[in-house]
Design a protein around this motif. Structure first.
Motif, PDB file in Angstrom:
ATOM      1  N   ARG A 158     127.386 127.633 155.481  1.00 29.32           N
ATOM      2  CA  ARG A 158     127.793 127.551 153.990  1.00 29.32           C
ATOM      3  C   ARG A 158     128.360 128.883 153.566  1.00 29.32           C
ATOM      4  NH1 ARG A 158     122.651 125.070 153.071  1.00 29.32           N
ATOM      5  NH2 ARG A 158     121.832 126.706 152.012  1.00 29.32           N
ATOM      6  N   GLN A 159     127.582 130.144 154.315  1.00 32.72           N
ATOM      7  CA  GLN A 159     128.019 131.431 153.729  1.00 32.72           C
ATOM      8  C   GLN A 159     129.428 131.842 154.441  1.00 32.72           C
ATOM      9  OE1 GLN A 159     125.428 134.676 155.359  1.00 32.72           O
ATOM     10  NE2 GLN A 159     125.988 135.931 153.450  1.00 32.72           N
ATOM     11  N   LEU A 161     131.599 129.371 154.814  1.00 38.44           N
ATOM     12  CA  LEU A 161     132.763 128.675 154.089  1.00 38.44           C
ATOM     13  C   LEU A 161     132.964 129.303 152.643  1.00 38.44           C
ATOM     14  CD1 LEU A 161     132.005 125.053 154.623  1.00 38.44           C
ATOM     15  CD2 LEU A 161     134.067 126.295 155.386  1.00 38.44           C
ATOM     16  N   THR A 162     131.668 129.963 152.139  1.00 34.94           N
ATOM     17  CA  THR A 162     131.977 130.419 150.662  1.00 34.94           C
ATOM     18  C   THR A 162     133.000 131.797 150.813  1.00 34.94           C
ATOM     19  OG1 THR A 162     129.547 129.943 150.290  1.00 34.94           O
ATOM     20  CG2 THR A 162     130.623 131.763 148.933  1.00 34.94           C
ATOM     21  N   TYR A 163     132.976 132.402 151.910  1.00 33.38           N
ATOM     22  CA  TYR A 163     133.786 133.593 151.991  1.00 33.38           C
ATOM     23  C   TYR A 163     135.007 133.208 152.168  1.00 33.38           C
ATOM     24  CZ  TYR A 163     130.220 137.229 151.890  1.00 33.38           C
ATOM     25  OH  TYR A 163     129.341 138.172 151.452  1.00 33.38           O
ATOM     26  N   ALA A 165     136.405 130.266 151.185  1.00 39.44           N
ATOM     27  CA  ALA A 165     136.968 129.772 149.857  1.00 39.44           C
ATOM     28  C   ALA A 165     137.419 130.987 148.991  1.00 39.44           C
ATOM     29  CB  ALA A 165     135.933 128.913 149.312  1.00 39.44           C
ATOM     30  N   ILE A 204     136.919 123.486 153.198  1.00 34.38           N
ATOM     31  CA  ILE A 204     136.545 123.944 151.854  1.00 34.38           C
ATOM     32  C   ILE A 204     136.476 122.847 150.841  1.00 34.38           C
ATOM     33  CG2 ILE A 204     137.470 125.511 150.075  1.00 34.38           C
ATOM     34  CD1 ILE A 204     138.368 127.388 152.349  1.00 34.38           C
ATOM     35  N   ALA A 207     133.305 120.607 151.152  1.00 35.96           N
ATOM     36  CA  ALA A 207     132.291 121.674 150.681  1.00 35.96           C
ATOM     37  C   ALA A 207     132.205 121.961 149.411  1.00 35.96           C
ATOM     38  CB  ALA A 207     132.245 122.983 151.491  1.00 35.96           C
ATOM     39  N   ARG A 208     133.152 121.868 148.611  1.00 34.72           N
ATOM     40  CA  ARG A 208     133.196 122.053 147.081  1.00 34.72           C
ATOM     41  C   ARG A 208     132.845 120.700 146.437  1.00 34.72           C
ATOM     42  NH1 ARG A 208     138.919 125.703 146.558  1.00 34.72           N
ATOM     43  NH2 ARG A 208     137.838 127.601 146.251  1.00 34.72           N
ATOM     44  N   VAL A 213     129.692 124.784 148.243  1.00 32.39           N
ATOM     45  CA  VAL A 213     130.181 125.966 148.018  1.00 32.39           C
ATOM     46  C   VAL A 213     130.664 126.033 146.741  1.00 32.39           C
ATOM     47  CG1 VAL A 213     132.626 127.311 148.519  1.00 32.39           C
ATOM     48  CG2 VAL A 213     131.208 126.317 150.473  1.00 32.39           C
ATOM     49  N   ARG A 214     130.263 127.140 145.959  1.00 35.82           N
ATOM     50  CA  ARG A 214     130.691 127.253 144.655  1.00 35.82           C
ATOM     51  C   ARG A 214     131.437 128.816 144.250  1.00 35.82           C
ATOM     52  NH1 ARG A 214     125.434 125.452 145.043  1.00 35.82           N
ATOM     53  NH2 ARG A 214     124.926 123.285 144.378  1.00 35.82           N
ATOM     54  N   ASP A 215     132.498 128.546 143.726  1.00 36.21           N
ATOM     55  CA  ASP A 215     133.381 129.803 143.235  1.00 36.21           C
ATOM     56  C   ASP A 215     132.650 130.586 142.247  1.00 36.21           C
ATOM     57  OD1 ASP A 215     135.397 128.748 144.972  1.00 36.21           O
ATOM     58  OD2 ASP A 215     136.062 127.461 143.462  1.00 36.21           O
TER      59      ASP A 215
END
Length: 215
Positions: A158-159, A161-163, A165, A204, A207-208, A213-215
């Motif tokens: 998740r981390q 994918l967050t970066y 995004a 992305i 995941a969103r 994943v949250r912006d």
């Protein structure tokens, strides 16, 4: 940077020669060897441990799926690109389930092969458009089914994918998280498989949609 090392397993001599000629035009690639059947291919893979395996599916002594499975089980640093005439769903799904991360039809323009290999090695999943459309149509109904969101991806996946995004490159993410590129790409490939996608953009998006994943 170290050249991308490549092994070709293809029974058609004309295709082997064409691929070899294309690879020789790229300064950032090195052809380690070529084989024409499954047995030769397995021996060549174990002897050279390449960065990329280009493999056909219809081989005289068996299926290229055997080579894909072998690479998946024994060569974690090797990315597998299928290059074949078979565009039907059973062949595509069997290849992806065995561990292939790229799937091109042989009608792909030869000049594009170099860029597709670079994309594969950079963490992408090059797929011929007609194949990608099949996969999207096949997976569309599954995308609407509820999933156990938080349990789907590990915290590390998740981390990453967050970066991603947020627009960071895979190399930048590896540096920020103190990971080797190999470890970071392992997280990426696992997340792709769990989300049933084949590119960073698709990962992305999914995941969103699932709230991972949250912006």
């Amino acid at each position: 940077m170290r050249p991308i090392s490549v092994v070709i397993v293809e029974d058609d001599e004309r295709v082997r020669c064409a691929f070899s000629a294309i690879l020789q035009t790229a300064e950032d690639m090195r052809l380690l060897g070529m084989a024409a059947d499954v047995g030769e291919g397995l021996a060549l893979l174990d002897a050279t441990r390449p960065d990329v395996l280009l493999v056909d599916l219809g081989l005289p002594s068996g299926s290229g799926i055997q080579l894909i499975r072998h690479a998946q089980a024994h060569l974690p640093d090797t990315d597998v690109m299928v290059v074949t005439v078979f565009g039907d769903e059973p062949h595509v799904m069997a290849s992806l389930e065995a561990g292939a991360t790229g799937y091109l039809l042989k009608d792909t323009h030869a000049g594009d092969l170099i860029e597709q290999i670079r994309s594969l090695r950079a963490g992408g999943s090059p797929i011929s458009p007609v194949i990608a459309r099949q996969l999207l149509l096949r997976l569309a109904p599954q995308g609407s089914q509820p999933l156990a969101d938080e349990a789907l991806l590990s915290p590390q996946e998740r981390q990453v994918l967050t970066y991603s995004a947020k627009g960071f490159s895979f190399d930048e993410i590896a540096s920020m998280l103190g990971l080797s590129r190999h470890t970071m790409m392992t997280y990426v490939k696992r997340s792709y498989r769990k989300l049933q996608v084949h590119s960073k953009t698709e990962a992305i998006y999914e995941a969103r949609k699932l709230g991972l994943v949250r912006d």
